[in-house]
Design an enzyme around this catalytic site. Structure first.
Site, short mmCIF file in Angstrom:
data_model
loop_
_atom_site.label_atom_id
_atom_site.label_comp_id
_atom_site.label_asym_id
_atom_site.label_seq_id
_atom_site.Cartn_x
_atom_site.Cartn_y
_atom_site.Cartn_z
N GLY A 15 24.01 -19.15 -65.98
CA GLY A 15 23.76 -19.07 -64.71
C GLY A 15 23.05 -17.83 -64.33
O GLY A 15 22.67 -17.05 -65.37
N GLN A 16 23.16 -17.54 -62.97
CA GLN A 16 22.33 -16.03 -62.54
C GLN A 16 23.31 -14.78 -63.09
O GLN A 16 22.50 -13.99 -63.69
CB GLN A 16 22.48 -16.08 -60.95
CG GLN A 16 21.88 -14.81 -60.31
CD GLN A 16 22.39 -14.70 -59.06
OE1 GLN A 16 23.54 -15.12 -58.50
NE2 GLN A 16 21.58 -13.54 -58.35
N ASP B 65 27.39 -22.83 -72.74
CA ASP B 65 27.25 -23.63 -71.39
C ASP B 65 27.33 -24.92 -71.69
O ASP B 65 27.38 -25.44 -73.25
CB ASP B 65 25.79 -23.18 -71.00
CG ASP B 65 25.55 -23.47 -69.64
OD1 ASP B 65 25.69 -22.55 -68.84
OD2 ASP B 65 25.27 -24.60 -69.12
N ASP C 176 32.06 -28.18 -73.18
CA ASP C 176 32.46 -28.52 -71.95
C ASP C 176 34.02 -27.46 -71.58
O ASP C 176 34.77 -27.89 -72.35
CB ASP C 176 32.63 -29.82 -71.58
CG ASP C 176 33.17 -30.24 -70.36
OD1 ASP C 176 33.45 -29.22 -69.67
OD2 ASP C 176 33.42 -31.68 -69.79
N TYR D 39 35.06 -23.74 -51.85
CA TYR D 39 34.43 -22.71 -53.03
C TYR D 39 35.50 -21.63 -52.70
O TYR D 39 35.96 -21.01 -53.72
CB TYR D 39 33.08 -22.40 -52.45
CG TYR D 39 32.86 -21.10 -53.52
CD1 TYR D 39 32.32 -21.00 -54.75
CD2 TYR D 39 32.46 -19.72 -52.61
CE1 TYR D 39 32.10 -20.08 -55.46
CE2 TYR D 39 32.04 -18.58 -53.34
CZ TYR D 39 31.82 -18.77 -54.79
OH TYR D 39 31.39 -17.69 -55.48
N LYS E 92 38.58 -19.80 -55.02
CA LYS E 92 38.57 -18.56 -55.50
C LYS E 92 39.75 -17.94 -55.01
O LYS E 92 40.38 -17.07 -55.80
CB LYS E 92 37.25 -17.79 -55.08
CG LYS E 92 36.01 -18.18 -55.32
CD LYS E 92 35.91 -17.80 -56.84
CE LYS E 92 34.59 -18.03 -57.48
NZ LYS E 92 34.49 -17.89 -58.62
N ILE F 190 24.69 -11.69 -54.95
CA ILE F 190 24.12 -10.90 -55.97
C ILE F 190 22.55 -11.11 -55.86
O ILE F 190 22.16 -12.29 -55.97
CB ILE F 190 24.72 -11.30 -57.35
CG1 ILE F 190 26.25 -10.96 -57.40
CG2 ILE F 190 23.90 -10.57 -58.40
CD1 ILE F 190 26.96 -11.33 -58.69
N1 SER Z 1 27.12 -15.95 -53.88
C1 SER Z 1 28.08 -16.76 -53.50
C2 SER Z 1 27.74 -17.97 -52.52
O1 SER Z 1 26.78 -17.60 -51.74
C3 SER Z 1 29.15 -16.16 -52.81
O2 SER Z 1 30.19 -15.50 -53.76
O3 SER Z 1 28.27 -18.96 -52.77
#
Ligand code: SER
Length: 316
Positions: A10-11, A33, A52, A141, A145, A171
């Protein structure tokens, strides 16, 4: 030290791998991955394996075979994607975390799992958001977290697992694209402006969110993990930020460097709601005091560097 990066395609992962290789040696970093095509690409520059992270047996085999001491668990569906399928987001985000924590307990590894500004919600103070404050997120999400932060602290206090993490804001980077996040606009805009001279923002012009440029984000990932644990009052998780801006301010900074660039707005209601619930600016003084967090990049220097890097990437 042997380091495993799970969800490395990923990023963050694609840039964390070379950063870790520089610091700890190429042979000591293993990228993994779920997707085989991503792993084939990763193999061009590092040791990489496909598995996985939700399958405990495969995950255990990797940790045991490669004698892993430190896990970077980067597996996650981001905020906007999560809202499309909350059940899937819970099972992936929490599944990978729980497996990482359990294996860390069994094999005595340290664990870094990024947390996020997504832990905060409408009832959180939005300006200078404190390190310790209300965490009642409005997204799946964010629910994952917050749960992840609590589970990580629990594994530390109950089982002595060395868990540490930061609450990443958006980011900004010029390697792999972010996908499905609310803050992605601040990356997409650079590509669109350089390709077509125009960008249509899904986020309202005066919505402020915290951001980091990737080099600072990478520094956070390693500096926190390498710091003296005796200095840590908090563990999961630290507010970190380097800049806070609105789309309007970012677009003005880009316009000053790309004359003629134009911007419009076509607001995405899901992203609008999410971005409105997140902090405008976070207080990261705990990270600064406890492990020396000290970001280098500002809005202006980041915009200069992004434009240079993406011009090269697009061969402009
Ligand atoms: N960059 C993430 C999002 O926008 C935030 O942690 O979901």
């Amino acid at each position: 030290m042997n380091i495993l990066v799970v969800g490395a395609g990923g990023q963050i992962g694609t840039e964390l791998i070379p950063h870790l290789q520089t610091l700890y040696g190429e042979d000591n970093v293993i990228a993994s991955d779920l997707k085989k095509d991503i792993v084939s690409q990763l193999k061009e520059s590092c040791r990489a394996i496909a598995f996985d992270a939700l399958d405990m047996n495969s995950y255990r085999e990797v940790v045991s075979q490669y004698k892993i001491d430190r896990i970077y668990n980067l597996v996650a569906l981001l905020s906007a994607t999560g809202e499309k399928n909350p059940q899937l987001a819970w099972s992936i985000n929490m599944g990978a975390l729980i497996n990482s924590l359990e294996l860390a307990r069994e094999y005595n590894c340290s664990v870094f799992t990024p947390s996020s500004i997504g832990v905060f919600g409408h009832s959180t103070p939005h300006v200078n958001t404190p390190q310790d404050t209300v965490m009642r997120p409005d997204t799946i999400y964010g629910v994952c977290k917050v749960s992840g932060e609590l589970m990580s602290d629990y594994y530390h206090s109950r089982f002595g697992v060395d868990t540490r993490s930061v609450r990443f804001p958006g980011i900004i980077s010029n390697g792999a694209m972010p996908g499905g996040g609310t803050t992605d606009y601040a990356v997409e805009v650079f590509y669109e402006v350089l390709k077509c001279g125009h960008y249509t923002s899904p986020i309202p012009e005066s919505t402020y969110m915290d951001m980091l440029y990737m080099p600072d984000a990478l520094e956070a990932c390693t500096k926190l993990m390498d710091c003296d644990p005796a200095k840590l009052i908090h563990r999961n998780s630290f507010n970190v930020t380097a800049m806070s801006f609105s789309p309007k301010e970012l677009f003005e900074a880009i316009s000053r460097r790309v004359p003629g660039a134009t911007f419009s707005y076509d607001i995405d209601p899901v992203k609008e709601k999410i971005s409105a619930s997140w902090p405008d600016s976070m207080d990261d003084s705990a990270a600064r005091a406890e492990w020396g967090w000290n970001p280098n990049w500002s809005l202006e220097s980041m915009v200069d560097d992004m434009l240079d890097a993406i011009r090269v990437k697009l061969s402009l």
